[in-house]
Structure formats: C-alpha cells, structure tokens
Design an enzyme around this catalytic site. Sequence first.
Site: not given
Length: 329
Positions: A104, A174, A294
């Site tokens: 991420h 998310h 996601e």
Amino acid sequence: MARDQVTAFGTLPDGTQVMQVEIGRGALRASLLSHGARLRDLRLDGVSHPLVLGASSLAPYLGAMAYFGATVGRYANRIGGGRFTLDGHEVTLDRNEAGRTCLHGGHDGTATLPWDLVDHGADHATFALELPDGHMGFPGELAITTTYRCQDSCLEIVTEATPSAPCPLSFAHHSYFALSDEGNIDQCRLQIAAERYLPVTAEQIPTGEIASVADTPFDFRRPRSLGPQTIDHNFCLARGTGPAARLTAPSGLQLEVETDAPGLQVYTADHIAAPAGPDPDRAACGPRAAIALETQEWPDAPNHPTFPNPVVRPGQIHRNRTTYRFRNT
C-alpha cells in the site's frame, strides 16, 4: 445532524488537525476523515448498523486500523521485493511488510497521511494530497485527489493522480464492508464478474500466472456463500459486463460494486484484530467480521509484463472510479 458539517476529529502527533466531514443524499450518509482521505462511517436508512467497520476516535487509525476506509497508494496492494525496473532503471521502494514487500505504498503511504479538504457540499467532499519525488522510493512528484459523492443509495469514489515522472500508480478504497451486524461474513453470498484470478506465493505475491477460476475455490461467477474460505486475491475483472461484484447478506441487504479498474482484491479479513474495548456505536469488529472489496490495478504489476501496464507518464491522468450501490430488499 446537518448534512454539510465539518468538525475537528482529533490531532496527529505532529500537531496536524484531522477534520471530519459529513455528507449525505437521500437514504445514504457518510462520515469522512481528512486523515487518509478515509470513510469512517456509512449509514443507510432502514439499516440499524453501520455498513463499514470504523472507529469513533482517531487513535485506532494511527495503529491497527491504519487502512480501514482509507485511500491506499501510491501503489495499492503489494510490490514483491519492494523493487521494480522502469525504463531500464531499478527502483527500490520502502519494504514495510516483514522487510520483504512494499504494501500500500510503504509505511508512509497515502493511508497514513493528512490530506487537505479542498471542497465539500451537502452530498460530496474532495480531499487533495501532494507527494514529493522519491517518497517511499517512488519516482516523481504526485498530485492526488479523492472525491466522495453520495447519490441516493450509492457512494461514488473517484481518485485521480498526475505524476511529474513515469511511475506505476494504483489507488484503492479500503473499507471493510459489514452488511450484517452479526460479526461474521460466512453466510454472505458473493458474485464476481471474473473468469480469471491471480494465484499467489506464501508471501501473497502473484506468481505471474493468470489462472482460470473454473474448478477452483475462486469461482464466484455465480453467487455462492463465502463459508469459511480465506480469500486475499486479485480477481481479473471482465469489462463491460455490469457490476464487478455483488455481495448479499442473509437479511437481503445487497452491495453492488461498479468500477473502471481492471482488478478487484477480495480480502475476507481473517487477520484483523478485535478492538481493545467495546464501542456500541460501531459494527462488530474482529476476524471475518467484514470483507474488503478493493478495486485497483493488479498487484505487483510493475514486475509482470503480461499484466495490465500500471505506469502513468507525465501528461497522463490515473483515474479510478468506483461506485458502491446498496439495496435493502
């Protein structure tokens, strides 16, 4: 509660104030935070519990809940080895997952940063962030905006980013969606418009194979119950075939996901921790209490030339538009 209301939510360790903005239209209302450009709370008329996992104070978002509801990037999901080659040059990234992968966008990715609330109205809010060249190892400066918009029973999220140098980009929303307040997703039914998925290694890095879902536990072309199955995989979405995914709770509450992104990472949240203390205004939180859906570029795509190319060059705009549509039948 006013639909267009901005309040202070807390203060970061460096003294930056985190703002909360409330938006809503019709049956849907959302609470958003400038920290991580995140969705903190989502409510639908006729449903007694929140639709996403969240916290009522800032502290959890600085720890175990860092990704909950956040805009994650500048590269969502994992880049294996924390490195890739771009235009003949090796790029080394922050390895924030067990010292092996870049997850991420690194330890200081967009989920952890204070964004600016640059526009808001009764049914929308826009957050902006600028990243310097070399941030977490990624090349080029980057200007990013994320806009949330409530449209009756739909939440639309649009993230746009423009780089000053060639750079792979992938942003994902998310949230952990909790269509049931029972604290378990096993009886929810899932359908995904994907003929293929990405098998992964023990470190959750794609092997490079683009595998058929047929005759595997990852075949959700027809709706079926999740059961106890653990999923943390990217599904290769079919384009132009309607919703990318449809999740239905035993109560009949349904979530449809529409997106222009090529991938959908489904995570059944087997490893999230329950909060330290009870919070009666939040959905039940613990392993498999909710599911992340996601929409994103494919994970580790910079290291796989057969995957969709995630590199964005100066003058181009990376865009991810996703709509979460709720129906309470």
